[in-house]
Design a protein around this motif. Structure first.
Motif, PDB file in Angstrom:
ATOM      1  N   THR A 216       5.759  26.333  63.147  1.00  0.00           N
ATOM      2  CA  THR A 216       4.922  27.539  62.293  1.00  0.00           C
ATOM      3  C   THR A 216       4.350  26.944  60.897  1.00  0.00           C
ATOM      4  O   THR A 216       3.480  27.611  60.358  1.00  0.00           O
ATOM      5  N   ASN A 217       4.704  25.953  60.670  1.00  0.00           N
ATOM      6  CA  ASN A 217       4.281  25.263  59.270  1.00  0.00           C
ATOM      7  C   ASN A 217       4.037  23.827  59.637  1.00  0.00           C
ATOM      8  O   ASN A 217       4.671  23.065  58.834  1.00  0.00           O
ATOM      9  N   ARG A 218       3.026  23.269  60.426  1.00  0.00           N
ATOM     10  CA  ARG A 218       2.602  21.955  60.759  1.00  0.00           C
ATOM     11  C   ARG A 218       1.973  21.286  59.687  1.00  0.00           C
ATOM     12  O   ARG A 218       0.604  21.735  59.832  1.00  0.00           O
ATOM     13  N   LEU A 219       2.536  20.310  59.228  1.00  0.00           N
ATOM     14  CA  LEU A 219       1.773  19.273  58.019  1.00  0.00           C
ATOM     15  C   LEU A 219       1.564  18.214  58.760  1.00  0.00           C
ATOM     16  O   LEU A 219       0.416  17.547  58.275  1.00  0.00           O
ATOM     17  N   GLY A 220       2.389  17.766  59.732  1.00  0.00           N
ATOM     18  CA  GLY A 220       2.281  16.518  60.214  1.00  0.00           C
ATOM     19  C   GLY A 220       2.714  16.666  61.728  1.00  0.00           C
ATOM     20  O   GLY A 220       3.526  17.603  62.007  1.00  0.00           O
ATOM     21  N   THR A 221       2.357  15.566  62.547  1.00  0.00           N
ATOM     22  CA  THR A 221       2.879  15.812  64.055  1.00  0.00           C
ATOM     23  C   THR A 221       3.309  14.405  64.242  1.00  0.00           C
ATOM     24  O   THR A 221       2.418  13.433  64.085  1.00  0.00           O
ATOM     25  N   LEU A 222       4.312  14.280  64.873  1.00  0.00           N
ATOM     26  CA  LEU A 222       5.141  12.890  65.326  1.00  0.00           C
ATOM     27  C   LEU A 222       4.837  12.702  66.549  1.00  0.00           C
ATOM     28  O   LEU A 222       5.337  13.571  67.283  1.00  0.00           O
TER      29      LEU A 222
ATOM     30  N   ILE B 289       3.317   7.447  65.952  1.00  0.00           N
ATOM     31  CA  ILE B 289       2.471   7.709  65.181  1.00  0.00           C
ATOM     32  C   ILE B 289       2.586   9.202  64.378  1.00  0.00           C
ATOM     33  O   ILE B 289       3.083   9.897  65.213  1.00  0.00           O
ATOM     34  N   MET B 290       2.585   9.174  63.048  1.00  0.00           N
ATOM     35  CA  MET B 290       2.405  10.553  62.500  1.00  0.00           C
ATOM     36  C   MET B 290       1.071  11.041  61.903  1.00  0.00           C
ATOM     37  O   MET B 290       0.503  10.234  61.197  1.00  0.00           O
ATOM     38  N   ASP B 291       0.764  11.969  62.618  1.00  0.00           N
ATOM     39  CA  ASP B 291      -0.701  12.440  62.435  1.00  0.00           C
ATOM     40  C   ASP B 291      -0.618  13.485  61.083  1.00  0.00           C
ATOM     41  O   ASP B 291       0.470  14.087  60.839  1.00  0.00           O
ATOM     42  N   ASN B 292      -1.644  13.182  60.242  1.00  0.00           N
ATOM     43  CA  ASN B 292      -1.941  13.939  59.085  1.00  0.00           C
ATOM     44  C   ASN B 292      -2.573  15.396  59.316  1.00  0.00           C
ATOM     45  O   ASN B 292      -3.591  15.274  59.879  1.00  0.00           O
ATOM     46  N   ASN B 293      -2.021  16.472  59.607  1.00  0.00           N
ATOM     47  CA  ASN B 293      -2.426  17.835  59.912  1.00  0.00           C
ATOM     48  C   ASN B 293      -2.857  18.482  58.525  1.00  0.00           C
ATOM     49  O   ASN B 293      -3.437  19.810  58.472  1.00  0.00           O
ATOM     50  N   THR B 294      -2.978  17.981  57.407  1.00  0.00           N
ATOM     51  CA  THR B 294      -3.707  18.437  56.205  1.00  0.00           C
ATOM     52  C   THR B 294      -4.921  17.732  55.855  1.00  0.00           C
ATOM     53  O   THR B 294      -5.097  17.161  56.571  1.00  0.00           O
ATOM     54  N   SER B 295      -5.439  18.650  54.882  1.00  0.00           N
ATOM     55  CA  SER B 295      -6.772  18.268  54.252  1.00  0.00           C
ATOM     56  C   SER B 295      -6.583  17.116  53.298  1.00  0.00           C
ATOM     57  O   SER B 295      -5.612  17.375  52.445  1.00  0.00           O
ATOM     58  N   GLY B 296      -7.092  15.964  53.398  1.00  0.00           N
ATOM     59  CA  GLY B 296      -6.930  14.991  52.412  1.00  0.00           C
ATOM     60  C   GLY B 296      -5.701  13.982  52.619  1.00  0.00           C
ATOM     61  O   GLY B 296      -4.934  14.346  53.441  1.00  0.00           O
ATOM     62  N   ALA B 297      -5.840  12.840  51.861  1.00  0.00           N
ATOM     63  CA  ALA B 297      -4.866  11.991  51.996  1.00  0.00           C
ATOM     64  C   ALA B 297      -3.442  12.459  51.472  1.00  0.00           C
ATOM     65  O   ALA B 297      -3.447  13.061  50.195  1.00  0.00           O
ATOM     66  N   LYS B 298      -2.354  12.130  52.064  1.00  0.00           N
ATOM     67  CA  LYS B 298      -1.071  12.446  51.652  1.00  0.00           C
ATOM     68  C   LYS B 298      -0.099  10.996  51.827  1.00  0.00           C
ATOM     69  O   LYS B 298      -0.573  10.228  52.465  1.00  0.00           O
ATOM     70  N   TYR B 299       0.734  10.976  51.011  1.00  0.00           N
ATOM     71  CA  TYR B 299       1.738  10.090  51.137  1.00  0.00           C
ATOM     72  C   TYR B 299       2.690  10.187  52.441  1.00  0.00           C
ATOM     73  O   TYR B 299       2.807  11.256  52.862  1.00  0.00           O
ATOM     74  N   MET B 300       2.420   9.088  53.173  1.00  0.00           N
ATOM     75  CA  MET B 300       3.318   9.258  54.494  1.00  0.00           C
ATOM     76  C   MET B 300       3.723   7.990  54.843  1.00  0.00           C
ATOM     77  O   MET B 300       3.597   6.813  54.188  1.00  0.00           O
TER      78      MET B 300
ATOM     79  N   ALA C 107       6.447  14.978  71.255  1.00  0.00           N
ATOM     80  CA  ALA C 107       5.623  15.285  69.796  1.00  0.00           C
ATOM     81  C   ALA C 107       6.710  16.212  69.214  1.00  0.00           C
ATOM     82  O   ALA C 107       7.301  17.245  69.657  1.00  0.00           O
ATOM     83  N   VAL C 108       6.655  16.173  67.819  1.00  0.00           N
ATOM     84  CA  VAL C 108       7.467  16.870  67.031  1.00  0.00           C
ATOM     85  C   VAL C 108       6.512  17.366  65.775  1.00  0.00           C
ATOM     86  O   VAL C 108       5.942  16.863  65.150  1.00  0.00           O
ATOM     87  N   ALA C 109       6.431  18.813  65.764  1.00  0.00           N
ATOM     88  CA  ALA C 109       5.500  19.524  64.621  1.00  0.00           C
ATOM     89  C   ALA C 109       6.314  19.372  63.444  1.00  0.00           C
ATOM     90  O   ALA C 109       7.701  19.669  63.407  1.00  0.00           O
ATOM     91  N   LEU C 110       6.092  18.804  62.227  1.00  0.00           N
ATOM     92  CA  LEU C 110       6.713  18.593  61.187  1.00  0.00           C
ATOM     93  C   LEU C 110       5.957  19.414  59.938  1.00  0.00           C
ATOM     94  O   LEU C 110       4.941  19.230  59.777  1.00  0.00           O
ATOM     95  N   PRO C 111       6.747  20.261  59.184  1.00  0.00           N
ATOM     96  CA  PRO C 111       8.439  20.186  59.022  1.00  0.00           C
ATOM     97  C   PRO C 111       8.592  21.342  60.191  1.00  0.00           C
ATOM     98  O   PRO C 111      10.023  21.577  60.806  1.00  0.00           O
ATOM     99  N   SER C 112       7.651  22.185  60.832  1.00  0.00           N
ATOM    100  CA  SER C 112       8.233  22.983  61.834  1.00  0.00           C
ATOM    101  C   SER C 112       6.843  23.476  62.679  1.00  0.00           C
ATOM    102  O   SER C 112       5.830  23.471  62.091  1.00  0.00           O
TER     103      SER C 112
END
Length: 168
Positions: free
Chosen positions: A79-85, A97-108, A72-77
């Motif tokens: 300490t600032n995980r917006l997604g998890t690969l 699979i890339m998980d969306n760790n934000t609220s709401g839909a994002k372009y992925m 698993a890779v925290a993206l972009p880091s």
């Protein structure tokens, strides 16, 4: 007629309760999938799986049965995980699979290819949960690209790796 309808309702309700009681354990087992970790997962991947068991297990079910957690890779880091690969393997097949760790839909955007950039599988769009799964049937040195942002032209990050899966 009223008694017949009332009796029928009682019988249906009783039957529904019996079915629910008998199917309950299977439903509970399906809600808690078994976490399988690949034999060659790194110590940091094993630690991540231990700290995030529910997320790692849930993402594995998206790939399909028999996949084991690899990385698993925290993206972009971290300490600032917006997604998890999330990366999984089954035999010589790989799944990401890339998980969306934000609220709401994002372009992925998520792409995985065979070594050399051939036979690529891609998923992209606006997603509130995850992008993927994407698959590769021979994952040795499979390059992976992951992107996330408000749109394809306004990205929070672009991640590429040639070594997410083992080489050789």
């Amino acid at each position: 007629m009223f008694r017949t309808t009332a009796s029928l309702r009682t019988a249906i309700t009783g039957a529904a309760l019996v079915v629910a009681a008998l199917s309950g354990p299977q439903a509970v087992a399906a809600d808690k999938p078994e976490l399988r970790i690949a034999d060659n997962a790194s110590p940091s991947a094993r630690a991540f799986a231990g700290e995030n068991t529910a997320a790692v297990s849930a993402a594995a079910t998206v790939c399909g049965s028999g996949y084991a957690f690899r990385n698993a890779v925290a993206l972009p880091s971290a300490t600032n995980r917006l997604g998890t690969l999330f990366v999984y393997e089954k035999g010589s097949s790989g799944c990401a699979i890339m998980d969306n760790n934000t609220s709401g839909a994002k372009y992925m955007y998520l792409k995985i290819c065979k070594v050399g950039g051939t036979s690529c599988d891609t998923d992209s769009g606006n997603f509130s949960s995850y992008a993927g799964p994407v698959y590769v049937n021979s994952f040795a040195c499979a390059p992976v690209t992951a992107k996330m942002g408000t749109s394809s032209s306004s990205l929070y990050f672009t991640y590429t790796s040639e070594r997410l899966f083992p080489c050789g």
